[in-house]
Design a protein around this motif. Structure first.
Motif, PDB file in Angstrom:
ATOM      1  N   MET A   1     127.607 -60.861  77.533  1.00 38.72           N
ATOM      2  CA  MET A   1     126.423 -60.885  75.737  1.00 38.72           C
ATOM      3  C   MET A   1     127.671 -61.583  74.693  1.00 38.72           C
ATOM      4  O   MET A   1     127.296 -62.044  73.863  1.00 38.72           O
ATOM      5  N   HIS A   2     128.065 -60.897  74.522  1.00 40.84           N
ATOM      6  CA  HIS A   2     129.264 -61.588  73.514  1.00 40.84           C
ATOM      7  C   HIS A   2     129.705 -62.796  73.528  1.00 40.84           C
ATOM      8  O   HIS A   2     128.973 -63.284  71.934  1.00 40.84           O
ATOM      9  N   ALA A   3     129.959 -63.716  74.381  1.00 40.24           N
ATOM     10  CA  ALA A   3     130.250 -65.005  74.530  1.00 40.24           C
ATOM     11  C   ALA A   3     128.763 -65.283  74.024  1.00 40.24           C
ATOM     12  O   ALA A   3     128.631 -66.237  73.751  1.00 40.24           O
ATOM     13  N   LEU A   4     127.584 -65.548  74.149  1.00 40.34           N
ATOM     14  CA  LEU A   4     126.359 -65.929  74.080  1.00 40.34           C
ATOM     15  C   LEU A   4     125.768 -65.796  72.953  1.00 40.34           C
ATOM     16  O   LEU A   4     125.769 -66.589  72.355  1.00 40.34           O
ATOM     17  N   ALA A   5     126.160 -64.553  72.047  1.00 38.91           N
ATOM     18  CA  ALA A   5     125.940 -64.399  70.947  1.00 38.91           C
ATOM     19  C   ALA A   5     126.883 -65.295  70.290  1.00 38.91           C
ATOM     20  O   ALA A   5     126.283 -65.423  69.028  1.00 38.91           O
ATOM     21  N   THR A   6     127.928 -65.508  70.505  1.00 38.07           N
ATOM     22  CA  THR A   6     128.812 -66.479  69.570  1.00 38.07           C
ATOM     23  C   THR A   6     128.879 -67.587  70.088  1.00 38.07           C
ATOM     24  O   THR A   6     128.466 -68.275  69.055  1.00 38.07           O
ATOM     25  N   TRP A   7     128.287 -67.877  71.260  1.00 38.02           N
ATOM     26  CA  TRP A   7     128.148 -69.492  70.784  1.00 38.02           C
ATOM     27  C   TRP A   7     126.549 -69.578  70.869  1.00 38.02           C
ATOM     28  O   TRP A   7     126.852 -70.952  69.346  1.00 38.02           O
ATOM     29  N   ASP A   9     125.463 -68.743  67.592  1.00 35.20           N
ATOM     30  CA  ASP A   9     125.447 -68.643  66.202  1.00 35.20           C
ATOM     31  C   ASP A   9     126.286 -69.235  65.813  1.00 35.20           C
ATOM     32  O   ASP A   9     126.469 -70.335  64.443  1.00 35.20           O
ATOM     33  N   GLY A  10     127.154 -70.389  66.507  1.00 36.85           N
ATOM     34  CA  GLY A  10     127.456 -71.796  66.360  1.00 36.85           C
ATOM     35  C   GLY A  10     126.643 -72.543  66.466  1.00 36.85           C
ATOM     36  O   GLY A  10     126.793 -73.440  65.476  1.00 36.85           O
ATOM     37  N   ILE A  11     125.346 -72.841  67.081  1.00 37.65           N
ATOM     38  CA  ILE A  11     124.943 -73.801  67.288  1.00 37.65           C
ATOM     39  C   ILE A  11     123.855 -73.318  66.260  1.00 37.65           C
ATOM     40  O   ILE A  11     123.422 -74.540  65.882  1.00 37.65           O
ATOM     41  N   GLU A  12     123.477 -72.246  66.005  1.00 33.33           N
ATOM     42  CA  GLU A  12     122.757 -72.281  64.434  1.00 33.33           C
ATOM     43  C   GLU A  12     123.632 -72.513  63.420  1.00 33.33           C
ATOM     44  O   GLU A  12     122.905 -73.279  62.448  1.00 33.33           O
ATOM     45  N   VAL A  21     116.452 -84.334  57.953  1.00 36.34           N
ATOM     46  CA  VAL A  21     116.297 -84.533  58.303  1.00 36.34           C
ATOM     47  C   VAL A  21     116.499 -85.376  59.800  1.00 36.34           C
ATOM     48  O   VAL A  21     116.159 -85.239  60.908  1.00 36.34           O
ATOM     49  N   PRO A  22     117.862 -84.626  59.805  1.00 31.24           N
ATOM     50  CA  PRO A  22     118.558 -84.788  60.971  1.00 31.24           C
ATOM     51  C   PRO A  22     118.792 -83.578  61.835  1.00 31.24           C
ATOM     52  O   PRO A  22     118.345 -83.144  63.019  1.00 31.24           O
ATOM     53  N   GLN A  23     118.451 -82.600  61.038  1.00 33.22           N
ATOM     54  CA  GLN A  23     118.137 -81.020  61.472  1.00 33.22           C
ATOM     55  C   GLN A  23     117.219 -80.921  62.060  1.00 33.22           C
ATOM     56  O   GLN A  23     116.662 -80.149  63.009  1.00 33.22           O
ATOM     57  N   SER A  24     116.239 -81.949  60.905  1.00 34.27           N
ATOM     58  CA  SER A  24     114.415 -81.598  61.748  1.00 34.27           C
ATOM     59  C   SER A  24     113.919 -82.300  62.934  1.00 34.27           C
ATOM     60  O   SER A  24     113.060 -81.992  63.894  1.00 34.27           O
TER      61      SER A  24
END
Length: 76
Positions: A1-7, A9-12, A21-24
């Protein structure tokens, strides 16, 4: 579960670090299909629930067409 949360967070952090504009564009490319998929899922679940309760649109349409046909043939 920790690996999923870390992944996640990286995406966020990657998305929030983009210019507006690219964010949108990235958010829309992900959210529009996701919202469409969730809407289709809710539609199918609701249709099934209404079918089980006997209150779906097809049964009402079929009931009206049968009664209107029989009323039409009885009058002639």
């Amino acid at each position: 579960m920790h690996a999923l949360a870390t992944w996640w967070d990286g995406i966020e952090l990657w998305i929030t670090g983009l210019p507006f504009v690219p964010q949108s564009v990235v958010v829309l490319l992900v959210l529009v299909p996701a919202a469409f998929g969730v809407a289709r899922l809710f539609d199918r679940v609701l249709a099934e629930v209404l079918r089980l309760l006997g209150r779906d649109a097809r049964s009402e349409r079929d009931g009206r067409s049968v009664s209107s046909d029989s009323a039409f043939t009885e009058g002639n």
